[in-house]
Design a protein around this motif. Structure first.
Motif, PDB file in Angstrom:
ATOM      1  N   SER A  69       0.832  -1.186  -0.172  1.00  0.00           N
ATOM      2  CA  SER A  69       0.021   0.113   0.101  1.00  0.00           C
ATOM      3  C   SER A  69       0.804   1.238  -0.073  1.00  0.00           C
ATOM      4  CB  SER A  69      -0.972  -0.050   1.226  1.00  0.00           C
ATOM      5  OG  SER A  69      -1.761  -1.171   1.238  1.00  0.00           O
ATOM      6  N   SER A 138      -3.084  -2.613  -6.653  1.00  0.00           N
ATOM      7  CA  SER A 138      -3.568  -1.447  -5.935  1.00  0.00           C
ATOM      8  C   SER A 138      -3.565  -0.134  -6.491  1.00  0.00           C
ATOM      9  CB  SER A 138      -2.851  -1.579  -4.726  1.00  0.00           C
ATOM     10  OG  SER A 138      -2.937  -2.743  -3.963  1.00  0.00           O
ATOM     11  N   ILE A 141      -6.615   1.624  -7.771  1.00  0.00           N
ATOM     12  CA  ILE A 141      -7.568   2.058  -7.096  1.00  0.00           C
ATOM     13  C   ILE A 141      -7.113   3.383  -6.585  1.00  0.00           C
ATOM     14  CG2 ILE A 141      -6.879   0.806  -4.975  1.00  0.00           C
ATOM     15  CD1 ILE A 141     -10.468   0.569  -6.166  1.00  0.00           C
ATOM     16  N   MET A 145      -8.813   6.984  -6.472  1.00  0.00           N
ATOM     17  CA  MET A 145      -9.314   7.751  -5.225  1.00  0.00           C
ATOM     18  C   MET A 145      -8.844   9.013  -5.007  1.00  0.00           C
ATOM     19  SD  MET A 145     -11.197   6.115  -3.104  1.00  0.00           S
ATOM     20  CE  MET A 145     -12.152   4.566  -3.038  1.00  0.00           C
ATOM     21  N   MET A 190      -7.790   2.167   0.744  1.00  0.00           N
ATOM     22  CA  MET A 190      -8.368   1.083  -0.127  1.00  0.00           C
ATOM     23  C   MET A 190      -7.330   0.064  -0.336  1.00  0.00           C
ATOM     24  SD  MET A 190     -11.442   1.183  -0.791  1.00  0.00           S
ATOM     25  CE  MET A 190     -11.734   1.405   0.966  1.00  0.00           C
ATOM     26  N   THR A 193      -7.343  -2.259   1.861  1.00  0.00           N
ATOM     27  CA  THR A 193      -8.303  -3.301   1.657  1.00  0.00           C
ATOM     28  C   THR A 193      -7.935  -4.415   0.758  1.00  0.00           C
ATOM     29  OG1 THR A 193      -9.735  -1.552   2.462  1.00  0.00           O
ATOM     30  CG2 THR A 193     -10.966  -3.503   1.193  1.00  0.00           C
ATOM     31  N   TYR A 194      -7.616  -3.787  -0.587  1.00  0.00           N
ATOM     32  CA  TYR A 194      -7.455  -4.777  -1.630  1.00  0.00           C
ATOM     33  C   TYR A 194      -6.346  -5.770  -1.148  1.00  0.00           C
ATOM     34  CZ  TYR A 194     -10.078  -2.825  -5.540  1.00  0.00           C
ATOM     35  OH  TYR A 194     -10.917  -2.590  -6.409  1.00  0.00           O
TER      36      TYR A 194
ATOM     37  N   ILE C  92     -14.643   2.024   7.158  1.00  0.00           N
ATOM     38  CA  ILE C  92     -13.476   1.096   6.308  1.00  0.00           C
ATOM     39  C   ILE C  92     -13.219  -0.277   6.979  1.00  0.00           C
ATOM     40  CG2 ILE C  92     -11.145   0.968   5.186  1.00  0.00           C
ATOM     41  CD1 ILE C  92     -13.294   3.352   4.115  1.00  0.00           C
ATOM     42  N   THR C  95     -13.877  -3.694   6.224  1.00  0.00           N
ATOM     43  CA  THR C  95     -13.250  -4.358   4.780  1.00  0.00           C
ATOM     44  C   THR C  95     -11.899  -5.030   5.100  1.00  0.00           C
ATOM     45  OG1 THR C  95     -12.041  -2.297   4.307  1.00  0.00           O
ATOM     46  CG2 THR C  95     -14.275  -2.611   3.600  1.00  0.00           C
ATOM     47  N   PHE C 148     -16.326   1.561  -0.446  1.00  0.00           N
ATOM     48  CA  PHE C 148     -15.511   1.844  -1.698  1.00  0.00           C
ATOM     49  C   PHE C 148     -16.577   3.092  -2.213  1.00  0.00           C
ATOM     50  CE2 PHE C 148     -14.128  -2.411  -0.952  1.00  0.00           C
ATOM     51  CZ  PHE C 148     -13.092  -2.322  -1.859  1.00  0.00           C
ATOM     52  N   LEU C 151     -16.047   6.481   0.464  1.00  0.00           N
ATOM     53  CA  LEU C 151     -14.932   7.330   0.443  1.00  0.00           C
ATOM     54  C   LEU C 151     -14.868   8.334  -0.556  1.00  0.00           C
ATOM     55  CD1 LEU C 151     -11.818   4.834   1.087  1.00  0.00           C
ATOM     56  CD2 LEU C 151     -12.595   7.006   2.259  1.00  0.00           C
ATOM     57  N   ILE C 197     -15.902   2.716  -9.295  1.00  0.00           N
ATOM     58  CA  ILE C 197     -15.214   1.556  -8.453  1.00  0.00           C
ATOM     59  C   ILE C 197     -16.293   0.549  -8.002  1.00  0.00           C
ATOM     60  CG2 ILE C 197     -14.505   1.489  -5.877  1.00  0.00           C
ATOM     61  CD1 ILE C 197     -12.985   4.063  -6.383  1.00  0.00           C
TER      62      ILE C 197
END
Lengths: 261, 355, 262
Positions: A69, A138, A141, A145, A190, A193-194, C92, C95, C148, C151, C197
């Motif tokens: 990440s 990643s 994403i 974002m 995120m 998370t992924y 979050i 998740t 997702f 956010l 997303i």
């Protein structure tokens, strides 16, 4: 904040946390499965601590998530700024489309093609290949974002900074990045998370005994998942929640002292 | 900007520390020969036995797991090193054809003598040149006698019974599902006869009102929770489920069914071939096999270990069927890519017709 | 400057996107024995795959719409809280627990003897088979996608200059007008990002369709999974993959923002 929105928030949070509490509840079950609760026990927690292989897997999982990440956030941030600065319409939409290819591709395709790729380049499968793969999926994403934050910020600020003679480097570091802080933060979260959720890609690109929690859980599915996994998830969940609360209190104090960052 | 640097630096630092930590936890600096890469299904060996093997031989075991034959194959094809793998019988046949297995030297495995002769020299690997059986089982019907009153599921046709509306779970495998339909019609489950298969397709369509879902491992949690009355499952899975839901009964319909094996084999990507033989021989040892069978709970092909099992286990006819039933069982043959695809297409079309 | 920034990103793109996509396109023209063929494309245009595509779009659409309906107000509520980042984290954190595990929890919750049905029973209602239905599939999918979607929307709302909202009030706008005329239009960037997303990955869900829908919902993701692993027909699997990418391009065109097209 009126009652309506307060109760809405409460309902959603209950919805989001209910399955997790359910898992946590059964981690104390002497019955050995997630069906009927027979009695209270801490055995699964004890066996997690004693299980060296499982501890290794947990540490691997966290390490892969954080490292990938971190790198994905840097690469994605640069990518997003780059996309933002491009003026040619077609170049931009082409690049953005390519950006999203990995989001739409099912994990089997990503996993299989990365395995082929790593074999071609002679990269030894193990922690490195897994981290590289996680960075790979990643990045898009993170870009998605960060982009909205970039478009939303006042572009006059950037122009003004330019006019005032700021170098490009300064524009990016002093104006652009501070302005899109929430986007960067969201991208990083995120990416975590992924990474934590991924099973299929990791499965294909791992080797030499390196494994993550997701891979272990899926491999267990044929024989039924042991409650040790519930115990680990509960511990991770509690730790993360505690860290968030600490963060909350620390930032709360900062605000009170007038030191907003 | 400081925020960004803090975020990235701390995540990389903490991540690096964890990675370093795992290296410390498993500190090893051994040479190539005393490491053995084992690739097995999850939860499919008593972990104590791996420790015992290392103590006895000095060979360190690097243990990895997979969740399907096909996924394992992808990695072997890409020449990833594993010394011992545990493919199912139809995968053994496929791997043999693709030269993905190395021959097993019987002289290095004296414990072959422990294996029940009925499970040696089977069609998928005559002469056991490339594989030795690890565990075996059947495909049958798991049902709840309380909710299916009066039914004994002695024939496959009982699954079509009108009382089971929306209450039957099927396995998400074309060979298993099409296979039992073929069996119910008295055909071979390795049929490559278009007519028989079309007949099976039509018969399967009639089953659709009863089908609750076509799933994999989730059948276990569904049946434990009495979510459905009946499921067509592998015997191994049935054992796991019955361990937790004692009301259920597993039975092999009289028309016959599939006989499956998970085997031990040495893939072409192996480097420690000598160690691989030692490991396979170790698992075939009477006491080791006994301990492993106790832990895993599946049916063992190890005659020597079988004799030492509890009477209750030995006499469970549904898991160790008698001679008469055994004769009706049939092992899957690799049908080649075209027929395999045809089977899969039949199942996919069936799935799409459900709702 | 621009070039230095772009370098790692473009490198990533070449190695992990462009190269694999070429590999995939190449495979899509191969039959199982490695001969060049157009047969895979012909097969995709057959009724099965068309049906699957429509199915995938329909479910992805439903999932996206429901997720949006839940997430927009949620993002709005959070943006008005005092400790926004903290509450965002709270959304979050779920998740980070493994998805397969959460799905097993849902099997326990939605099951016939599960918690939801016991509650229904207490209120004197009939037990219902919730598992392996469209309802279960969509519920769990929405559950997964909410964070997702929240956010980017939150970030957009949060980034709106507060003075604009105050100004609208000063000009006599009602709360509702401020929302519809100021806040929603100014947060469209985030909404679009959230839709992308959610919708794009929702097109290729396959794990969920098996776990909670019992494979009664067949999506393009299911087809790819099966072609790659069960049939070992990488050619056909790649062909479906190529079409997925084309569909993604279509979604991107539809949700393209004005600023991108300038």
């Amino acid at each position: 904040m009126n009652t309506l929105s307060r109760s809405f928030l409460t309902v959603i949070i209950i919805f989001l946390y209910f399955p997790i509490l359910y898992l946590a509840y059964y981690s104390f079950n002497t019955g050995g499965s997630m069906t009927s609760f027979e009695g209270f026990t801490l055995d699964y927690y004890k066996s997690v601590i004693e299980n060296k292989a499982l501890m290794t897997v947990i540490m691997n999982t966290i390490a892969v998530a954080l490292i990938s990440s971190g790198f994905a956030t840097i690469i994605g941030l640069f990518g997003a700024i780059f996309l933002y600065l491009i003026r040619q319409k077609y170049v931009k939409s082409t690049l953005l489309t390519l950006n999203n290819v990995l989001i739409v591709s099912p994990d089997v395709i990503i996993g299989a093609s990365l395995l082929i790729l790593f074999s071609i380049f002679g990269i030894k499968l193990g922690s490195t290949s897994v981290i590289l793969a996680h960075i790979a999926f990643s990045v898009p994403i993170v870009v998605l974002m960060i982009l909205p934050s970039l478009y939303q910020q006042n572009s006059n600020l950037v122009l003004a900074a330019h006019d005032l003679g700021a170098s490009a480097f300064h524009v990016v570091t002093k104006v652009l990045i501070p302005n899109i802080k929430p986007g960067i933060f969201a991208g990083f979260l995120m990416a975590l998370t992924y990474s934590l959720d991924d099973f299929a890609v990791t499965f294909f690109v791992t080797g030499n005994g390196f494994s993550t929690l997701s891979v272990e859980i899926y491999a267990m599915a044929r024989r039924g998942i042991t409650l040790e996994i519930n115990a680990i998830s509960t511990v991770i969940f509690v730790v993360v929640l505690t860290i968030s609360f600490i963060y909350y209190f620390v930032s709360d104090k900062k605000i009170k002292r007038g030191k907003t960052t | 900007m400081r925020f960004l640097i803090t975020l990235i630096a701390s995540s990389l630092l903490v991540g690096g520390l964890f990675l370093f930590g795992t290296k410390l936890l498993n500190n090893t600096s051994s040479s190539e020969t005393d490491v053995l890469f084992v690739y097995n299904w999850g939860e499919y060996i008593d972990p104590e036995l791996i420790k015992q093997f290392t103590e006895e031989t000095g060979i360190r075991v690097v243990y990895e797991t997979f969740d399907s034959n096909e996924a394992m194959l992808v990695k072997i094809k890409q020449k990833q090193r594993y010394d011992v793998v545990f493919p199912s019988e139809y995968t053994v046949e496929k791997m043999k054809k693709d030269n993905l297995l190395l021959p097993i030297d019987p002289d290095k495995i004296p414990n072959i003598k422990n294996i029940d002769e009925r499970f040696l020299g089977l069609s998928f690997d005559p002469g056991n040149e490339y594989s030795l059986p690890y565990f075996w089982g059947t495909v049958g019907i798991l049902y709840n006698p309380e909710t299916t009153t009066g039914m004994d599921f002695s024939t496959w046709d009982s699954v079509w019974d009108e009382s089971l509306l929306n209450d039957v779970l099927l396995l998400d495998g074309a060979r298993e599902t099409i296979g039992f339909v073929l069996n119910s019609e008295g055909h071979s489950l390795n049929s490559t006869n278009k007519e028989e298969l079309d007949q099976a397709k039509q018969k399967l369509e009639k089953l659709s009102p009863n089908v609750r879902g076509i799933v994999g491992d989730e059948i276990a949690s569904m049946m434990k929770e009495n979510e459905a009355k009946v499921a067509v499952v592998w015997s191994g899975m049935a054992m796991d489920i019955m361990y937790e839901n004692e009301d259920l009964i597993y039975t092999i319909p009289q028309e016959g069914t599939n006989l499956w094996f998970d085997t031990m084999a040495i893939p072409s990507s192996a480097k420690n071939i000598d160690g691989a033989h030692q490991f396979i021989n170790f698992l075939l040892d009477k006491n080791v096999a006994l301990q492993n069978t106790d832990w895993v709970g599946y049916a063992t092909p190890n005659q020597a270990a079988f004799k030492e099992l509890d009477e209750e286990v030995k006499n469970a006819k549904e898991f160790y069927p008698d001679k008469e039933t055994m004769e009706k069982l049939e092992v899957y043959r690799d049908l080649g890519p075209e027929w395999t695809e045809y089977y899969n297409e039949l199942l996919l079309e069936f799935k799409m017709s459900l709702d | 400057m621009k070039r230095v920034l772009a370098l790692p990103y473009l490198l990533w793109m070449v190695v992990f996107v462009i190269l694999p996509v070429f590999l995939m396109i190449y495979y899509s023209f191969n039959d199982m024995s490695g001969n060049l063929t157009l047969q895979n494309y012909a097969e995709f245009l057959s009724s099965n795959y068309i049906k699957m595509t429509l199915n995938s779009f329909w479910y992805a659409f439903l999932i996206t719409v429901i997720t949006l309906i839940v997430s927009y107000p949620l993002a709005l509520v959070i943006s008005r809280l005092k400790h926004k980042t903290f509450w965002l984290l709270i959304i979050i954190i779920p998740t980070w627990i493994n998805i397969l595990l959460k799905t097993y929890a849902f099997i326990g919750i939605l099951g016939i003897n599960g918690i939801l049905n016991s509650v229904l029973e207490k209120f004197g209602l009939m037990k219902i088979q919730l598992l392996f239905s469209d309802f279960a599939f969509i519920t769990v999918a929405v559950y997964i996608f909410i964070p997702f979607m929240v956010l980017p929307i939150f970030n957009s709302i949060n980034g709106i200059n507060k003075n604009l909202i105050w100004a609208s009030y000063d000009l006599g706008a009602s709360k509702w007008e401020a929302l519809t005329k100021v806040i929603i239009p100014l947060s469209l960037e985030g909404v679009k990002s959230g839709i992308q997303i959610t919708f794009i990955p929702a097109l290729s869900l396959f794990m969920l369709s098996r776990l909670v829908a019992g494979n009664k919902v067949v999506t393009l993701g299911t087809a790819i999974e099966q072609q790659f692993l069960t049939n070992e027909n990488w050619g056909m699997g790649s062909t479906v993959g190529v079409f997925l990418i084309l569909f993604m391009v279509f979604v991107m065109l539809v949700t393209r923002t004005k600023k991108e097209s300038i």
